[in-house]
Design a protein around this motif. Structure first.
Motif, mmCIF file in Angstrom:
data_model
loop_
_atom_site.group_PDB
_atom_site.id
_atom_site.type_symbol
_atom_site.label_atom_id
_atom_site.label_comp_id
_atom_site.label_asym_id
_atom_site.label_seq_id
_atom_site.Cartn_x
_atom_site.Cartn_y
_atom_site.Cartn_z
ATOM 1 N N ALA A 1 50.573 48.056 42.013
ATOM 2 C CA ALA A 1 49.371 48.882 42.093
ATOM 3 C C ALA A 1 48.203 48.205 41.395
ATOM 4 O O ALA A 1 47.051 48.268 41.872
ATOM 5 N N GLN A 2 48.462 47.575 40.291
ATOM 6 C CA GLN A 2 47.402 46.860 39.567
ATOM 7 C C GLN A 2 46.858 45.705 40.408
ATOM 8 O O GLN A 2 45.647 45.462 40.456
ATOM 9 N N GLU A 3 47.769 44.989 41.058
ATOM 10 C CA GLU A 3 47.338 43.886 41.915
ATOM 11 C C GLU A 3 46.454 44.388 43.063
ATOM 12 O O GLU A 3 45.461 43.743 43.436
ATOM 13 N N LEU A 4 46.812 45.540 43.644
ATOM 14 C CA LEU A 4 46.015 46.099 44.742
ATOM 15 C C LEU A 4 44.630 46.515 44.241
ATOM 16 O O LEU A 4 43.608 46.261 44.911
ATOM 17 N N VAL A 5 44.582 47.144 43.069
ATOM 18 C CA VAL A 5 43.288 47.520 42.494
ATOM 19 C C VAL A 5 42.446 46.276 42.234
ATOM 20 O O VAL A 5 41.231 46.235 42.513
ATOM 21 N N GLU A 6 43.082 45.254 41.687
ATOM 22 C CA GLU A 6 42.350 44.024 41.409
ATOM 23 C C GLU A 6 41.864 43.369 42.688
ATOM 24 O O GLU A 6 40.762 42.791 42.731
ATOM 25 N N GLU A 7 42.674 43.466 43.731
ATOM 26 C CA GLU A 7 42.274 42.874 45.020
ATOM 27 C C GLU A 7 41.043 43.588 45.577
ATOM 28 O O GLU A 7 40.070 42.953 45.994
ATOM 29 N N TYR A 8 41.106 44.922 45.616
ATOM 30 C CA TYR A 8 39.958 45.701 46.107
ATOM 31 C C TYR A 8 38.729 45.478 45.229
ATOM 32 O O TYR A 8 37.607 45.310 45.729
ATOM 33 N N THR A 9 38.926 45.472 43.914
ATOM 34 C CA THR A 9 37.807 45.295 42.996
ATOM 35 C C THR A 9 37.149 43.940 43.188
ATOM 36 O O THR A 9 35.906 43.822 43.241
ATOM 37 N N GLY B 1 39.630 52.602 49.513
ATOM 38 C CA GLY B 1 40.958 52.122 49.103
ATOM 39 C C GLY B 1 41.078 51.909 47.614
ATOM 40 O O GLY B 1 42.144 52.155 47.017
ATOM 41 N N ILE B 2 40.013 51.449 46.985
ATOM 42 C CA ILE B 2 40.095 51.200 45.547
ATOM 43 C C ILE B 2 40.273 52.501 44.770
ATOM 44 O O ILE B 2 40.970 52.542 43.760
ATOM 45 N N ARG C 1 43.462 53.051 42.545
ATOM 46 C CA ARG C 1 43.343 53.431 41.143
ATOM 47 C C ARG C 1 44.132 54.697 40.839
ATOM 48 O O ARG C 1 44.794 54.801 39.798
ATOM 49 N N ASP C 2 44.042 55.649 41.744
ATOM 50 C CA ASP C 2 44.847 56.870 41.560
ATOM 51 C C ASP C 2 46.337 56.536 41.564
ATOM 52 O O ASP C 2 47.108 57.060 40.746
ATOM 53 N N ASN C 3 46.729 55.647 42.502
ATOM 54 C CA ASN C 3 48.142 55.256 42.575
ATOM 55 C C ASN C 3 48.556 54.480 41.320
ATOM 56 O O ASN C 3 49.674 54.639 40.817
ATOM 57 N N LEU C 4 47.647 53.647 40.787
ATOM 58 C CA LEU C 4 47.935 52.906 39.566
ATOM 59 C C LEU C 4 48.167 53.862 38.393
ATOM 60 O O LEU C 4 49.112 53.684 37.617
#
Length: 498
Positions: free
Chosen positions: A171-179, A284-285, A289-292
């Motif tokens: 989840a952190q990786e996905l947030v970082e990707e979107y960010t 998506g971010i 973030r909610d999922n994180l």
């Protein structure tokens, strides 16, 4: 327990019997009278305590050590009298056959009962030991199984923590990707907005440049779409007419128009895709973030659950271990108790057998025998009377146990202790070494307060001292030391006094 009579050398003064006193008086009649204070070599003055006394035979007590016997042994006949000379092996008294048989039966029954009790004890001990061992082994298995349960429980909880941690990482990786995509405007680059816009503007500029250079213009075709305007000549040059296209200018313009229009479509589509992707990334971010946050919460809960599981599993494990250890302690205690009980039965069995053996060795044939030669001084046994099982039966002089009894003043007794070495000097005999064995206070007859001490000195084995002779005793030195000192002081004496 000794398997024979116990013969102990003691001083004749201990008996205090009139017969013994008369005997000693008779033995001493006509002998040398002890000096009050023997001569002391000058070099020894003040260094040793000196006393004079008489050399006498020792005394032996005969005791019947059968205190374990309940049956009374009755005397049938006393075979000796006071003052009788006896040899080793001389019959002293005879026990009645009836009391002898009854005592033997008593000891045989006791030995048999002890043997039966021991055999039953062996069986019971082994049965109880196996039962205790079985209980202990069951507890050990339960304890080992508890260890496995503990490890499995912890492993499952740790696996849940790892899964939650992996979910947090993803989840952190996905947030970082979107960010990163939004912050770096990655979609702008991904859809080549800048390149497509530049290509569109370039070709459009070229088209209009050529359009003007060739004398053409765009005419509205009525559909309000500037991209579909017709290319016509400017007014005054045959406007509104297609005109000749001998030089192909209209064709070139048409091609340029088509190309820039195509670039425009690509640019517009890329712009739409970019805006859509940016919109999706923005939406998506938030979801990421909610999922994180949810994954982090799950991870924290799994860690808390792991710690709780560890505490609970540890408590269960500790309880099982304690129960296992307690069972082992109980087993060891019970095993030790069984061994001690069996050992006690063994001791009782062996003691019963020893008692019977001792009885048979002592009075098995109905007689008591003298063990050493000597003169009977006292008899405590009488015909038709029961024998004392642990008291003194007879007392005899013992010529093998020579002793010297001297009188020591109260002022000197503090310098002497039992176990001290002393030199024994007798006229006409070599000096020998003795050891102080007894110190007994004696009140003087002419005073109520004055006290002297009788010291009993036993010479070392192999000393040849004459009975009933006077002896000088020098406490604190050996016979060899005394001879050396006298030899140095009176070399010319010729050894008349050793």
């Amino acid at each position: 327990m000794k398997q024979k009579f116990i013969w102990i050398g003691i001083s004749v003064f201990v008996l205090g019997a009139a017969g013994a006193g008369l005997w000693y008086a008779g033995q001493n009649r006509g002998e040398h009278v002890p000096q009050e204070r023997p001569p002391v070599p000058e070099i020894l003055e003040g260094e040793v305590v000196a006393a004079a006394g008489t050399i006498s035979a020792g005394l032996s007590e005969m005791r019947l050590e059968l205190d374990f016997l309940e049956t009374d042994l009755v005397v049938e006949e006393v075979c000796v009298s006071a003052s009788d000379e006896v040899l080793a092996g001389t019959k002293l008294l005879k026990i009645t056959d009836s009391s002898l048989r009854e005592a033997a039966r008593e000891l045989e029954r006791a030995s048999m009962d002890a043997s039966l009790a021991y055999r039953q004890g062996v069986i019971d001990c082994e049965y109880d030991r196996l039962d205790a061992e079985n209980t202990w082994m069951k507890s050990q298995i339960a304890s080992e199984f508890a260890q496995t349960v503990y490890e499995d429980t912890i492993a499952k909880a740790e696996l849940e923590v790892k899964k939650a941690e992996q979910a947090v990482t993803e989840a952190q990786e996905l947030v970082e990707e979107y960010t990163a995509a939004l912050e770096e405007d990655a979609y702008y680059i991904e859809y080549e907005i800048e390149e497509k816009k530049a290509a569109y503007e370039k070709h459009m500029s070229l088209f209009f440049e050529k359009l003007d250079a060739y004398g053409y213009e765009l005419k509205d075709d009525g559909d309000d779409d500037p991209n579909t305007f017709d290319i016509v000549r400017q007014k005054g040059d045959g406007a509104d007419k297609p005109g000749d296209d001998d030089d192909g200018e209209a064709t070139v313009l048409q091609l340029l128009k088509s190309e820039y229009q195509e670039n425009k479509e690509e640019y517009d589509q890329a712009l739409k895709d970019y805006e859509a992707a940016t919109k999706r990334a923005s939406a998506g971010i938030d979801a990421a973030r909610d999922n994180l946050l949810l994954c982090q919460l799950t991870w924290q809960e799994s860690q808390i659950a792991l710690e709780e599981t560890k505490v609970k599993a540890q408590a269960v494990y500790d309880l099982c271990v304690i129960q296992g250890e307690k069972a082992q302690t109980v087993y060891e205690t019970e095993k030790k108790s069984l061994e001690e009980a069996l050992e006690a039965l063994t001791d009782e069995k062996e003691e019963a057998e020893e008692n019977y053996t001792l009885f048979m060795e002592t009075v098995g044939d109905g007689y008591l025998y003298a063990e050493n030669p000597g003169t009977v001084l006292m008899i405590q046994a009488a015909k038709h009377r029961s024998l004392s099982k642990d008291g003194v039966l007879m007392a005899c002089s013992d010529t093998d146990a020579v002793q010297v009894t001297v009188s020591v003043a109260q002022t000197d007794i503090a310098r002497i202790t039992v176990g001290d070495t002393a030199a024994i000097v007798t006229e006409g005999y070599p000096a020998c070494t003795g050891v102080v064995t007894e110190l007994n206070p004696v009140s003087l007859s002419d005073s109520r307060t004055a006290v002297s001490y009788q010291a009993l000195v036993e010479p070392e084995q192999g000393s040849d001292l004459p009975l009933n002779h006077t002896a000088y005793v020098y406490f604190g030195i050996t016979g060899q030391e005394y001879d050396k000192i006298r030899g140095e002081q009176e070399p010319e004496a010729g050894g008349t006094e050793k």
